[in-house]
Design a protein around this motif. Structure first.
Motif, PDB file in Angstrom:
ATOM      1  N   MET A   1       1.300  -1.089   0.689  1.00  0.00           N
ATOM      2  CA  MET A   1       0.295  -0.102  -0.504  1.00  0.00           C
ATOM      3  C   MET A   1       0.970   1.119   0.083  1.00  0.00           C
ATOM      4  O   MET A   1       2.669   1.664   0.737  1.00  0.00           O
ATOM      5  N   PRO A   2       0.757   2.123  -0.330  1.00  0.00           N
ATOM      6  CA  PRO A   2       1.995   3.454  -0.894  1.00  0.00           C
ATOM      7  C   PRO A   2       1.428   4.113   0.538  1.00  0.00           C
ATOM      8  O   PRO A   2       0.243   4.374   1.040  1.00  0.00           O
ATOM      9  N   VAL A   3       2.678   4.592   1.098  1.00  0.00           N
ATOM     10  CA  VAL A   3       2.530   5.380   2.000  1.00  0.00           C
ATOM     11  C   VAL A   3       1.379   6.495   2.504  1.00  0.00           C
ATOM     12  O   VAL A   3       0.583   6.825   3.596  1.00  0.00           O
ATOM     13  N   ARG A   4       1.217   7.294   1.808  1.00  0.00           N
ATOM     14  CA  ARG A   4       0.712   8.571   1.424  1.00  0.00           C
ATOM     15  C   ARG A   4      -0.974   8.277   1.212  1.00  0.00           C
ATOM     16  O   ARG A   4      -1.255   8.825   2.917  1.00  0.00           O
ATOM     17  N   ARG A   5      -0.858   6.812   0.882  1.00  0.00           N
ATOM     18  CA  ARG A   5      -2.849   6.635   1.363  1.00  0.00           C
ATOM     19  C   ARG A   5      -2.843   6.285   2.499  1.00  0.00           C
ATOM     20  O   ARG A   5      -3.988   6.957   3.457  1.00  0.00           O
ATOM     21  N   GLY A   6      -1.866   5.543   3.436  1.00  0.00           N
ATOM     22  CA  GLY A   6      -2.091   4.496   3.980  1.00  0.00           C
ATOM     23  C   GLY A   6      -2.235   5.836   5.449  1.00  0.00           C
ATOM     24  O   GLY A   6      -2.877   5.872   6.278  1.00  0.00           O
ATOM     25  N   ARG A   7      -1.713   6.984   5.013  1.00  0.00           N
ATOM     26  CA  ARG A   7      -1.037   7.953   6.061  1.00  0.00           C
ATOM     27  C   ARG A   7      -2.435   9.087   6.504  1.00  0.00           C
ATOM     28  O   ARG A   7      -2.867   9.644   7.588  1.00  0.00           O
ATOM     29  N   HIS A   8      -2.880   9.239   5.197  1.00  0.00           N
ATOM     30  CA  HIS A   8      -4.603   9.612   4.998  1.00  0.00           C
ATOM     31  C   HIS A   8      -5.254   9.033   5.275  1.00  0.00           C
ATOM     32  O   HIS A   8      -6.455   9.512   6.144  1.00  0.00           O
ATOM     33  N   LEU A   9      -5.315   7.789   5.730  1.00  0.00           N
ATOM     34  CA  LEU A   9      -6.260   6.926   5.628  1.00  0.00           C
ATOM     35  C   LEU A   9      -5.994   6.919   7.682  1.00  0.00           C
ATOM     36  O   LEU A   9      -7.712   6.611   7.846  1.00  0.00           O
ATOM     37  N   ARG A  10      -5.049   6.794   8.089  1.00  0.00           N
ATOM     38  CA  ARG A  10      -5.281   6.723   9.646  1.00  0.00           C
ATOM     39  C   ARG A  10      -5.254   8.817   9.861  1.00  0.00           C
ATOM     40  O   ARG A  10      -6.174   8.115  11.053  1.00  0.00           O
ATOM     41  N   ALA A  11      -5.287   9.448   9.066  1.00  0.00           N
ATOM     42  CA  ALA A  11      -5.331  10.279  10.045  1.00  0.00           C
ATOM     43  C   ALA A  11      -6.942  10.684   9.801  1.00  0.00           C
ATOM     44  O   ALA A  11      -7.657  11.892  10.613  1.00  0.00           O
ATOM     45  N   LEU A  12      -7.683   9.784   8.820  1.00  0.00           N
ATOM     46  CA  LEU A  12      -9.029  10.207   9.138  1.00  0.00           C
ATOM     47  C   LEU A  12      -9.847   9.064   9.972  1.00  0.00           C
ATOM     48  O   LEU A  12     -11.162   8.760  10.466  1.00  0.00           O
ATOM     49  N   GLY A  13      -8.949   8.808  10.594  1.00  0.00           N
ATOM     50  CA  GLY A  13      -9.145   7.641  11.930  1.00  0.00           C
ATOM     51  C   GLY A  13      -9.791   6.374  11.177  1.00  0.00           C
ATOM     52  O   GLY A  13     -10.527   5.483  12.355  1.00  0.00           O
ATOM     53  N   LEU A  14      -9.086   5.169  10.495  1.00  0.00           N
ATOM     54  CA  LEU A  14      -9.654   4.350   9.030  1.00  0.00           C
ATOM     55  C   LEU A  14      -8.444   3.861   9.770  1.00  0.00           C
ATOM     56  O   LEU A  14      -7.759   4.509   9.585  1.00  0.00           O
ATOM     57  N   VAL A  15      -8.118   2.613   9.901  1.00  0.00           N
ATOM     58  CA  VAL A  15      -6.598   1.871   9.868  1.00  0.00           C
ATOM     59  C   VAL A  15      -7.358   0.838   8.514  1.00  0.00           C
ATOM     60  O   VAL A  15      -7.660  -0.038   8.244  1.00  0.00           O
ATOM     61  N   PRO A  16      -5.746   1.044   8.189  1.00  0.00           N
ATOM     62  CA  PRO A  16      -5.425   0.434   5.919  1.00  0.00           C
ATOM     63  C   PRO A  16      -5.808  -1.150   6.263  1.00  0.00           C
ATOM     64  O   PRO A  16      -5.322  -1.635   7.487  1.00  0.00           O
ATOM     65  N   TRP A  17      -6.806  -1.437   5.588  1.00  0.00           N
ATOM     66  CA  TRP A  17      -6.810  -2.705   5.005  1.00  0.00           C
ATOM     67  C   TRP A  17      -5.581  -3.592   5.174  1.00  0.00           C
ATOM     68  O   TRP A  17      -4.995  -3.457   3.560  1.00  0.00           O
ATOM     69  N   VAL A  18      -4.370  -4.563   4.867  1.00  0.00           N
ATOM     70  CA  VAL A  18      -3.664  -5.518   4.576  1.00  0.00           C
ATOM     71  C   VAL A  18      -3.847  -6.895   4.954  1.00  0.00           C
ATOM     72  O   VAL A  18      -3.809  -7.023   6.390  1.00  0.00           O
ATOM     73  N   LEU A  19      -3.926  -7.459   4.503  1.00  0.00           N
ATOM     74  CA  LEU A  19      -4.428  -8.618   4.130  1.00  0.00           C
ATOM     75  C   LEU A  19      -2.763  -9.454   5.408  1.00  0.00           C
ATOM     76  O   LEU A  19      -1.612  -9.508   4.452  1.00  0.00           O
ATOM     77  N   ARG A  20      -3.683 -10.104   6.300  1.00  0.00           N
ATOM     78  CA  ARG A  20      -1.921 -10.409   7.087  1.00  0.00           C
ATOM     79  C   ARG A  20      -2.072 -11.929   6.969  1.00  0.00           C
ATOM     80  O   ARG A  20      -1.058 -13.174   6.818  1.00  0.00           O
ATOM     81  N   GLU A  21      -2.683 -12.278   7.936  1.00  0.00           N
ATOM     82  CA  GLU A  21      -3.745 -13.784   8.904  1.00  0.00           C
ATOM     83  C   GLU A  21      -4.845 -13.762   9.012  1.00  0.00           C
ATOM     84  O   GLU A  21      -4.844 -12.381   9.079  1.00  0.00           O
ATOM     85  N   SER A  22      -5.005 -14.402  10.171  1.00  0.00           N
ATOM     86  CA  SER A  22      -6.407 -15.057  10.213  1.00  0.00           C
ATOM     87  C   SER A  22      -7.190 -14.113  11.065  1.00  0.00           C
ATOM     88  O   SER A  22      -8.101 -13.547  11.771  1.00  0.00           O
ATOM     89  N   ARG A  23      -6.051 -14.361  11.860  1.00  0.00           N
ATOM     90  CA  ARG A  23      -6.054 -13.154  13.384  1.00  0.00           C
ATOM     91  C   ARG A  23      -6.018 -11.700  12.838  1.00  0.00           C
ATOM     92  O   ARG A  23      -7.412 -11.562  13.682  1.00  0.00           O
ATOM     93  N   THR A  24      -6.300 -11.492  11.633  1.00  0.00           N
ATOM     94  CA  THR A  24      -6.339  -9.700  11.355  1.00  0.00           C
ATOM     95  C   THR A  24      -7.345  -9.741  11.069  1.00  0.00           C
ATOM     96  O   THR A  24      -8.286  -8.911  11.477  1.00  0.00           O
ATOM     97  N   ALA A  25      -8.360 -10.795  10.270  1.00  0.00           N
ATOM     98  CA  ALA A  25      -9.114 -10.675   9.255  1.00  0.00           C
ATOM     99  C   ALA A  25     -10.568 -11.254  10.427  1.00  0.00           C
ATOM    100  O   ALA A  25     -11.330 -10.375  10.081  1.00  0.00           O
ATOM    101  N   ALA A  26     -10.761 -11.630  11.531  1.00  0.00           N
ATOM    102  CA  ALA A  26     -11.021 -11.677  12.350  1.00  0.00           C
ATOM    103  C   ALA A  26     -11.353 -10.159  12.734  1.00  0.00           C
ATOM    104  O   ALA A  26     -11.720 -10.471  13.901  1.00  0.00           O
ATOM    105  N   VAL A  27     -10.107  -9.903  13.558  1.00  0.00           N
ATOM    106  CA  VAL A  27     -10.939  -8.017  14.166  1.00  0.00           C
ATOM    107  C   VAL A  27     -11.174  -7.278  13.511  1.00  0.00           C
ATOM    108  O   VAL A  27     -11.657  -6.418  13.334  1.00  0.00           O
ATOM    109  N   VAL A  28     -11.114  -7.340  11.743  1.00  0.00           N
ATOM    110  CA  VAL A  28     -11.812  -6.637  10.646  1.00  0.00           C
ATOM    111  C   VAL A  28     -12.894  -6.959  10.607  1.00  0.00           C
ATOM    112  O   VAL A  28     -13.863  -6.037  10.161  1.00  0.00           O
TER     113      VAL A  28
END
Length: 149
Positions: A1-28
């Protein structure tokens, strides 16, 4: 994910989605409260500009699964033609849609659900419309997270 997009999403209070493992999917992918059939339902006007609908779709995808998968009810001829599902939250785009939703929901459902009114999707092409939508999505996301947790 581009750094700028992630920074903008975090500034809006949103957590960028990144597929990592099943534990992350359960939280999202948070479940709606037990009393509601859906976490969130969108109530939209019938006619919409394609560009505004595209902006809305992207915002809902960025906000998370409860919003990206939310059922969409469309106001036709001043009424909601479809049955309104019970939900923990309703995101309503415009006052005519809010009136139609109020007519279709029972008093008990209205008392339990969180209803957030934002401007019509056509305002999403302007900065203040996007800002209002992001604020509403963040507010609803907090509510849904608290209800699920």
């Amino acid at each position: 994910m581009p750094v700028r997009r992630g920074r903008h999403l975090r500034a809006l209070g949103l957590v960028p989605w990144v597929l990592r493992e099943s534990r992350t999917a359960a939280v999202v992918d948070q479940a709606p409260p037990a009393t509601a059939s859906h976490a969130c339902v969108l109530v939209l006007p019938q006619d919409g500009q394609p560009r505004a609908q595209d902006v809305l779709g992207r915002a809902l995808l960025a906000a998370g699964a409860p919003f990206a998968r939310a059922p969409r009810l469309v106001l036709a001829e001043g009424r909601l033609a479809e049955p309104v599902p019970v939900a923990a939250a309703y995101l309503v785009f415009g006052e005519p849609q809010a009136r139609a939703l109020g007519e279709r929901l029972s008093a008990e459902t209205l008392g339990k659900a969180r209803i957030v009114l934002v401007d019509a999707p056509s305002t999403l092409l302007e900065a203040h419309g996007k800002r209002a939508l992001w604020t509403a999505l963040r507010q609803l996301r907090r509510v849904l997270t608290q209800d699920a947790g």
